[in-house]
Enzyme design. Structure first.
Site, PDB file in Angstrom:
ATOM      1  N   SER A 122       0.835  -1.205   0.000  1.00 17.56           N
ATOM      2  CA  SER A 122       0.000   0.000   0.000  1.00 17.56           C
ATOM      3  C   SER A 122       0.873   1.259   0.000  1.00 17.56           C
ATOM      4  O   SER A 122       1.649   1.459  -0.935  1.00 17.56           O
ATOM      5  CB  SER A 122      -0.970  -0.044   1.182  1.00 17.56           C
TER       6      SER A 122
ATOM      7  N   ASP B 299     -10.307  -4.409  -4.329  1.00 21.05           N
ATOM      8  CA  ASP B 299      -9.534  -3.300  -3.777  1.00 21.05           C
ATOM      9  C   ASP B 299      -9.688  -2.079  -4.679  1.00 21.05           C
ATOM     10  O   ASP B 299      -9.430  -2.162  -5.880  1.00 21.05           O
ATOM     11  CB  ASP B 299      -8.056  -3.727  -3.711  1.00 21.05           C
TER      12      ASP B 299
ATOM     13  N   HIS C 299      -8.006  -5.248   0.143  1.00 25.46           N
ATOM     14  CA  HIS C 299      -6.826  -4.437   0.387  1.00 25.46           C
ATOM     15  C   HIS C 299      -6.249  -4.785   1.760  1.00 25.46           C
ATOM     16  O   HIS C 299      -6.980  -5.009   2.720  1.00 25.46           O
ATOM     17  CB  HIS C 299      -7.187  -2.945   0.352  1.00 25.46           C
TER      18      HIS C 299
END
Length: 312
Positions: free
Chosen positions: A160, A255, A285
């Site tokens: 991320s 996601d 995610h």
């Protein structure tokens, strides 16, 4: 769309019911402390996973950043090294949330995994996190002998926001602001700050990360720099992606950031960079840090270890 595993669906519903979005948080230090306490709880250990028993863990200071170092028990140096940056939207998160994957990579790949903290926004907005990431990688290579690592066999990894930092660090290293890197592992990375791609609309209300969350994280991170087109914020906007290290880009089916990964894959491939790409079905995610509720995390870990075995 593939159905999520039952445990993933239950986790997603509980998360939706009980967790505030970052855009609703007033006291960020308290919010971070609450999340860290949850990680240490019995439930948290199931959700986030525990350290591999075959790994040793040491906490050190690297370039001013609190850092966890994982090694395979009995490993004799110099060993390959992976510098791993945690996620959390550049606003929250800590190295401990990556311990499940980081420790297992150290054991399976017989390497040293270095997981630093870095300064968080909004107290320390862009480019503070970028500066810390670059400083950590440089420090690690400069102190290779002391750390028992091979300075010619270093990779970066991140999930991320950490995937963003790993991508930016790879670009900066190519441009002379850091050492040569062997590989980059980008796990559902955020590589673009402004453009809205189809996966963001398709999964706008996804658990763990929603479209609203994404936009709030971006504004908190960039602060007064919001609007910048600097590639250190949006690595997909770099003038050139040629000459970057081999990449493995992992994305999650459900996601809003999914298209960030595929767009970055396209940019790297267009520049001639070898890329391995995978989308994990039924995954949310953040799934690599959630091995308890998201079973496919284990397949992703296997794939990362396989990629690193071939590139480090």
């Amino acid at each position: 769309m593939t159905a999520m595993a039952l445990r993933t669906r239950v986790f997603a519903r509980l998360l939706k019911a009980g967790e505030k979005g970052i855009e609703e948080v007033v006291d960020l230090p308290a919010h971070r402390a609450k999340r860290a306490k949850l990680q240490r709880s019995r439930v948290g250990r199931w959700v986030f996973g525990t350290i591999d028993r075959g790994a040793t863990t040491e906490e050190i200071l690297v370039a001013g950043c609190r850092t966890l170092v994982y090694r395979p028990r009995g490993g004799m140096g110099p060993l390959p090294c992976v510098v791993n940056f945690h996620g959390g939207g550049w606003v929250q998160g800590n190295p401990e949330q990556s311990q499940w994957a980081a420790s297992r990579i150290a054991v399976r790949n017989r390497c040293v995994v270095i997981s630093p903290a870095y300064r968080l926004a909004p107290e320390h907005p862009f480019p503070a996190g970028v500066d810390d990431a670059r400083a950590v990688v440089c420090w690690v290579v400069e102190h290779a002998e002391e750390l028992g690592i091979d300075p010619q066999r270093v990779a970066v990894m991140g999930d991320s926001a950490g995937g963003n930092l790993a991508a930016v660090t790879s670009l900066d290293a190519r441009d002379g602001s850091g050492p040569e890197l062997r590989a980059q592992v980008l796990v559902y990375p955020g590589v673009e700050m402004y453009d809205r791609w189809p996966s963001e609309d398709e999964h706008a209300e996804a658990p763990v990360l929603s479209s609203t969350n994404m936009r709030a994280f971006t504004r908190l991170y960039l602060g007064e720099s919001f609007g910048t087109e600097d590639h250190r914020a949006s690595p997909v906007r770099a003038v050139s992606h040629a000459g970057l290290p081999k990449a493995f880009i992992l994305t999650a089916e459900m996601d809003p950031l999914k298209d960030n990964g595929s767009h970055y894959r396209d940019a790297l491939e267009a520049a001639g960079v070898p890329v391995r790409f995978a989308e994990y079905t039924g995954a949310l995610h953040g799934f690599l840090s959630l091995p308890g509720p998201v079973p496919v995390a284990r397949q992703a870990l296997d794939d990362i270890c396989d990629f690193l075995q071939m590139t480090l």
